[in-house]
Design an enzyme around this catalytic site. Structure first.
Site, PDB file in Angstrom:
ATOM      1  CB  CYS A 257      12.022 -57.862 -24.482  1.00  0.00           C
ATOM      2  SG  CYS A 257      11.207 -58.762 -25.832  1.00  0.00           S
TER       3      CYS A 257
ATOM      4  CB  CYS B 288      17.478 -58.529 -20.764  1.00  0.00           C
ATOM      5  SG  CYS B 288      17.846 -60.187 -20.152  1.00  0.00           S
ATOM      6  CG  HIS B 289      16.315 -55.341 -23.895  1.00  0.00           C
ATOM      7  ND1 HIS B 289      17.515 -55.014 -24.480  1.00  0.00           N
ATOM      8  CD2 HIS B 289      16.037 -56.602 -24.284  1.00  0.00           C
ATOM      9  CE1 HIS B 289      17.935 -56.050 -25.219  1.00  0.00           C
ATOM     10  NE2 HIS B 289      17.055 -57.026 -25.100  1.00  0.00           N
TER      11      HIS B 289
ATOM     12  CG  MET C 119      19.004 -61.128 -28.672  1.00  0.00           C
ATOM     13  SD  MET C 119      17.796 -60.160 -27.750  1.00  0.00           S
ATOM     14  CE  MET C 119      16.344 -60.581 -28.708  1.00  0.00           C
TER      15      MET C 119
ATOM     16  CG  HIS D 278      21.046 -59.938 -10.933  1.00  0.00           C
ATOM     17  ND1 HIS D 278      20.013 -59.522 -11.731  1.00  0.00           N
ATOM     18  CD2 HIS D 278      20.904 -61.276 -10.825  1.00  0.00           C
ATOM     19  CE1 HIS D 278      19.267 -60.561 -12.076  1.00  0.00           C
ATOM     20  NE2 HIS D 278      19.791 -61.638 -11.544  1.00  0.00           N
TER      21      HIS D 278
ATOM     22  CG  HIS E 197      23.584 -65.424 -11.698  1.00  0.00           C
ATOM     23  ND1 HIS E 197      22.961 -66.319 -10.861  1.00  0.00           N
ATOM     24  CD2 HIS E 197      22.600 -64.627 -12.190  1.00  0.00           C
ATOM     25  CE1 HIS E 197      21.660 -66.070 -10.858  1.00  0.00           C
ATOM     26  NE2 HIS E 197      21.414 -65.054 -11.648  1.00  0.00           N
TER      27      HIS E 197
HETATM   28 FE1  DHE Z   1      16.071 -64.849 -10.800  1.00  0.00          FE
HETATM   29  C1  DHE Z   1      17.030 -64.646  -7.488  1.00  0.00           C
HETATM   30  C2  DHE Z   1      16.164 -61.483 -11.043  1.00  0.00           C
HETATM   31  C3  DHE Z   1      15.629 -65.091 -14.179  1.00  0.00           C
HETATM   32  C4  DHE Z   1      15.703 -68.203 -10.495  1.00  0.00           C
HETATM   33  N1  DHE Z   1      16.592 -63.363  -9.531  1.00  0.00           N
HETATM   34  C5  DHE Z   1      16.940 -63.480  -8.202  1.00  0.00           C
HETATM   35  C6  DHE Z   1      17.139 -62.173  -7.652  1.00  0.00           C
HETATM   36  C7  DHE Z   1      16.884 -61.277  -8.655  1.00  0.00           C
HETATM   37  C8  DHE Z   1      16.535 -62.022  -9.834  1.00  0.00           C
HETATM   38  C9  DHE Z   1      16.941 -59.778  -8.564  1.00  0.00           C
HETATM   39  C10 DHE Z   1      17.527 -61.867  -6.205  1.00  0.00           C
HETATM   40  C11 DHE Z   1      16.290 -61.830  -5.335  1.00  0.00           C
HETATM   41  C12 DHE Z   1      16.617 -61.606  -3.873  1.00  0.00           C
HETATM   42  O1  DHE Z   1      17.541 -62.247  -3.349  1.00  0.00           O
HETATM   43  O2  DHE Z   1      15.931 -60.799  -3.235  1.00  0.00           O
HETATM   44  N2  DHE Z   1      15.947 -63.528 -12.345  1.00  0.00           N
HETATM   45  C13 DHE Z   1      16.011 -62.187 -12.225  1.00  0.00           C
HETATM   46  C14 DHE Z   1      15.878 -61.551 -13.519  1.00  0.00           C
HETATM   47  O3  DHE Z   1      15.794 -60.311 -13.757  1.00  0.00           O
HETATM   48  C15 DHE Z   1      16.022 -62.586 -14.536  1.00  0.00           C
HETATM   49  C16 DHE Z   1      17.451 -62.509 -15.018  1.00  0.00           C
HETATM   50  C17 DHE Z   1      15.219 -62.431 -15.807  1.00  0.00           C
HETATM   51  C18 DHE Z   1      13.737 -62.336 -15.619  1.00  0.00           C
HETATM   52  O4  DHE Z   1      13.107 -61.765 -16.505  1.00  0.00           O
HETATM   53  O5  DHE Z   1      13.203 -62.790 -14.636  1.00  0.00           O
HETATM   54  C19 DHE Z   1      15.818 -63.843 -13.653  1.00  0.00           C
HETATM   55  N3  DHE Z   1      15.708 -66.378 -12.108  1.00  0.00           N
HETATM   56  C20 DHE Z   1      15.556 -66.260 -13.427  1.00  0.00           C
HETATM   57  C21 DHE Z   1      15.293 -67.539 -14.041  1.00  0.00           C
HETATM   58  O6  DHE Z   1      15.036 -67.751 -15.255  1.00  0.00           O
HETATM   59  C22 DHE Z   1      15.425 -68.565 -12.994  1.00  0.00           C
HETATM   60  C23 DHE Z   1      16.675 -69.392 -13.270  1.00  0.00           C
HETATM   61  C24 DHE Z   1      14.264 -69.538 -12.912  1.00  0.00           C
HETATM   62  C25 DHE Z   1      12.986 -68.963 -12.390  1.00  0.00           C
HETATM   63  O7  DHE Z   1      12.359 -69.667 -11.638  1.00  0.00           O
HETATM   64  O8  DHE Z   1      12.613 -67.863 -12.718  1.00  0.00           O
HETATM   65  C26 DHE Z   1      15.605 -67.690 -11.764  1.00  0.00           C
HETATM   66  N4  DHE Z   1      16.340 -66.181  -9.273  1.00  0.00           N
HETATM   67  C27 DHE Z   1      16.081 -67.501  -9.356  1.00  0.00           C
HETATM   68  C28 DHE Z   1      16.283 -68.107  -8.054  1.00  0.00           C
HETATM   69  C29 DHE Z   1      16.677 -67.094  -7.185  1.00  0.00           C
HETATM   70  C30 DHE Z   1      16.698 -65.885  -7.978  1.00  0.00           C
HETATM   71  C31 DHE Z   1      16.111 -69.588  -7.728  1.00  0.00           C
HETATM   72  C32 DHE Z   1      16.972 -67.195  -5.678  1.00  0.00           C
HETATM   73  C33 DHE Z   1      18.289 -67.822  -5.423  1.00  0.00           C
HETATM   74  C34 DHE Z   1      18.498 -68.100  -3.946  1.00  0.00           C
HETATM   75  O9  DHE Z   1      19.070 -69.144  -3.620  1.00  0.00           O
HETATM   76  O10 DHE Z   1      18.070 -67.289  -3.115  1.00  0.00           O
END
Ligand code: DHE
Length: 683
Positions: free
Chosen positions: A189, A192-193, A230, A473, A515
């Site tokens: 949770c 997101c929250h 949600m 983000h 996104h």
């Molecule tokens: Fe990410 C990048 C936050 C869930 C895969 N993700 C980012 C960034 C942030 C972020 C702040 C940018 C970082 C940077 O550039 O410095 N991600 C979050 C969350 O808060 C979120 C929504 C929920 C959580 O609780 O984590 C979340 N993210 C995910 C996933 O579920 C993903 C799809 C699969 C995973 O592996 O966790 C995922 N996020 C990614 C990826 C990037 C990313 C692959 C980098 C993309 C790129 O090409 O640079």
């Protein structure tokens, strides 16, 4: 007309139920994405009150809804399914939600038999709710009733939660329940929250908001999800009904204050496995390490180092819990991998077998890492520093780039950019290193500020705070690397930061919930240089003009809006040599679309050129090019405990779109980062 509306509503509900993380995110994953605009919120209890439904019906979770004229609605979904199958039903609905919606707007389409006094009477239920209630209210009531847990009737017999709420009493939890709930909240949770539940991508969950909803309504929301995004944790099989009930009670209590982390605590976790003096001066293998990929194996807690020429897995390196992303040092020799537990691993690609040479934990919850990249008049900072951006505690930490020894913590607690209100949990989202100056661009989510952090004297960093937009983000550079475009996804906005001038260049309105990942830079045949993002909330890939010099009339405007197959897209990608822009649909609620990827031709950027399923299971997520820009890698994000379906990498020839290879049996691969492209910010 009503039918069209009904279908759109059902589609909307189905989509939004998946948007925050989606309904079949593999078991064992932390909460992924994401949101829906908070402006869409409908207060279900108020809508039910407005419709006067409680006077005639029992509706669990709604204070005072204890009427005995119409049917008890505690298990309306099951009852509706029974009617639909019974043969007596004569209305037009095909499934339970449609039945409920039809009962609201056209109650005499079918007269149920379940009224307390026997068969219900024609004309008894007012037929004007379609006029009295807005579409949003009808939709919210439908979703609420359809989503009541099976145990709602039983819970409804328990002492009135609403009365307890009115008295301001939060349900009690035992010590063990409290510990379990705290862990579940962190895992599922908090992303997101927020840990303090002040709300960000999801709404605030503090007792002033949750007590009035009560245990039943909250359990229902947690178990079934909501149209606002949600996730349906119960239906996904991630939480049981008991756990949903536990979380419903937990969030009515004040959130526990999570611990802070001092430098001393970080130092206690710091380990150097190979001292920099003992590391090689040149690569100890013949491979082209600049074409290595660091692949996140999310639920294995590992990063796979894969040779981009031979597709061999060179090593599997243990990193952090629910590994998130990797970035490379300015020279490319080091990989920095961050886990959601705030553990940072440093991997040396020059070792005979590339492996971890240092690690440190700088927080309890993190998402971003970046390095110092500047080389110029003010010095050569390549491979000098690394910085980790944390969700909790809300701070960033600067450390030595070669050993990971942390030495400077900067809190991001401050005031919201617009209303200047204190925020106790402004989380660090993306961080990028400027190519023009010795600066990091640090995006602070909740306060909506972009901080330019000068790292020339990192013990005494100077910081410029730029007002941007809330809930920043992810984002990436334009092709000149002067402008950083970052999604304020809850505000449906892309904020453009001018890294040369050090100010806000523009705010661009976008479709719902942009996104970009890092976005995609390409030359539009009509509008010149553009940067693209796709969206979670809508099936749309947009192009924003990025050339204020030569194409000023298109700069910082949405010049293209190209339809995708639906919302739920997280990542786009292209390469300067490519004729395509690639897009995924990872968080679509449709199982086939989740694994469907599309390409758009740059020469005809008005529609998708081709879409196809990249696998017959899992989700297709995130793209990366090889160093030469000739191949595209796509991850198939499977389920960690399903042998044969844990995940794999699919590799395409970018010119022909033909599949070249698969790297099988990877455990939940998600993001992947090619060394050369990450160093040079090629996307
Ligand atoms: Fe990410 C990048 C936050 C869930 C895969 N993700 C980012 C960034 C942030 C972020 C702040 C940018 C970082 C940077 O550039 O410095 N991600 C979050 C969350 O808060 C979120 C929504 C929920 C959580 O609780 O984590 C979340 N993210 C995910 C996933 O579920 C993903 C799809 C699969 C995973 O592996 O966790 C995922 N996020 C990614 C990826 C990037 C990313 C692959 C980098 C993309 C790129 O090409 O640079």
């Amino acid at each position: 007309m009503k039918k069209v509306l009904l279908i759109s509503i059902i589609l909307f509900i189905i989509f939004m139920l998946s948007a925050c993380s989606s309904d079949s995110v593999p078991e064992g994953t932390a909460p992924p994405m994401e949101p829906e605009g908070q402006e869409q919120a409908v207060d279900v209890a108020a809508a039910i009150g407005k419709g006067g439904c409680g006077a005639c019906h029992v509706i669990p979770g709604i204070a005072g809804a204890a009427g005995a004229i119409g049917p008890d609605l505690s298990t309306i979904s099951t009852v509706a399914e029974g009617y639909l199958k019974s043969g007596e039903y004569i209305g037009e609905a095909g499934q339970a939600e449609e039945f409920i919606y039809e009962s609201l707007v056209n109650p005499d389409a079918f007269i149920p038999t379940e009224c307390p006094g026997g068969h219900c009477q024609e004309g008894l239920m007012p037929a004007n709710l379609g006029e009295v209630l807005s579409d949003g209210e009808l939709e919210a009531i439908t979703a609420y009733l359809a989503g009541l847990p099976e145990s709602a009737a039983e819970i409804a017999q328990q002492p009135d939660a609403a009365a307890a709420a009115a008295a301001g009493e939060a349900p009690q939890l035992t010590e063990t329940e409290w510990a379990d709930a705290t862990q579940i909240f962190f895992d599922r949770c908090a992303g997101c929250h927020g840990v303090l539940r002040k709300g960000a991508t999801g709404p605030a969950l503090t007792p002033d908001k949750t007590l009035e909803k009560g245990t039943i309504a909250l359990s229902s929301i947690i178990y079934n999800g909501t149209p606002r995004g949600m996730p349906d944790w119960g239906k996904q099989g991630v939480l049981t009904e008991e756990q949903a009930g536990l979380m419903a009670k937990f969030v009515q209590n004040e959130p526990p204050q999570p611990p802070e982390m001092s430098l001393e605590q970080m130092m206690a976790t710091w380990e150097v496995f190979v001292d920099p003096r003992d590391r090689p001066d040149e690569p100890q293998h013949e491979r082209d390490w600049e074409n290595f990929f660091a692949v996140t194996l999310r639920d294995a807690g590992q990063v796979a180092i894969i040779d981009g020429d031979t597709y061999e897995v060179v090593n599997l390196v243990n990193t952090g819990y629910a590994v998130h992303i990797s970035r490379m040092s300015a020279t490319g020799r080091y990989v920095y991998t961050i886990g959601r537990d705030g553990k940072l691993a440093l991997i040396d690609l020059w070792m005979e077998v590339p492996d971890k040479v240092a690690e440190v934990q700088t927080c309890y919850d993190a998402r971003s890492v970046e390095v110092s990249k500047y080389v110029g008049e003010e010095g050569d900072f390549s491979d000098r520093y690394a910085v980790v951006g944390c969700y909790w505690p809300p701070h960033f930490v600067i450390m030595d780039g070669e050993t990971l020894e942390p030495f400077k913590i900067v809190s991001t607690r401050s005031y919201t950019y617009d209303t200047e209100e204190y925020h106790p949990e402004p989380r660090v989202a993306s961080i990028v290193a400027s190519h023009f100056k010795p600066e990091w661009i640090v995006n602070v989510k909740e306060t909506g500020q972009v901080w330019l952090v000068d790292y020339v004297d990192p013990d005494n960093p100077s910081i410029k705070m730029i007002k941007a937009e809330r809930f920043l983000h992810d984002g990436g550079w334009d092709s000149t690397k002067r402008y950083f475009l970052v999604a304020a996804n809850q505000a449906n906005t892309i904020a453009v930061i001018d890294a040369l001038e050090g100010d806000l260049e523009a705010l661009v309105d976008t479709p719902k919930t942009p996104h970009p990942g890092r976005g995609a830079n390409w030359i539009d045949p009509e509008y010149g240089p553009v940067w693209s993002t796709s969206h979670l909330g809508e099936g749309s890939l947009i192009a924003i003009g990025t050339d204020p010099e030569e194409n000023a009339e298109h700069a910082w405007k949405v010049v293209r809006d190209i339809p995708l197959l639906g919302g739920g897209s997280l990542f786009v990608k292209t390469h300067p040599n490519s004729q395509w822009i690639w897009a995924d649909h990872v968080l679509s609620s449709d199982e086939a679309i989740q694994r469907t990827i599309c390409v758009i031709a740059k020469e005809n950027p008005t529609e998708t050129h081709k879409c196809w399923e990249a696998a017959d299971y899992g989700r297709a997520v995130h793209f990366e090019y090889n160093k030469q820009g000739t191949e595209v890698w796509v991850s198939i994000w499977g389920t960690a405990d399903q042998p044969g379906k844990t995940g794999e990498m699919v590799i395409y020839d970018d010119a022909t779109l033909e599949e070249i290879a698969r790297i099988p049996d990877l455990v939940t691969p998600t993001g992947k980062f090619n060394v050369y492209n990450t160093v040079e910010d090629v996307y």
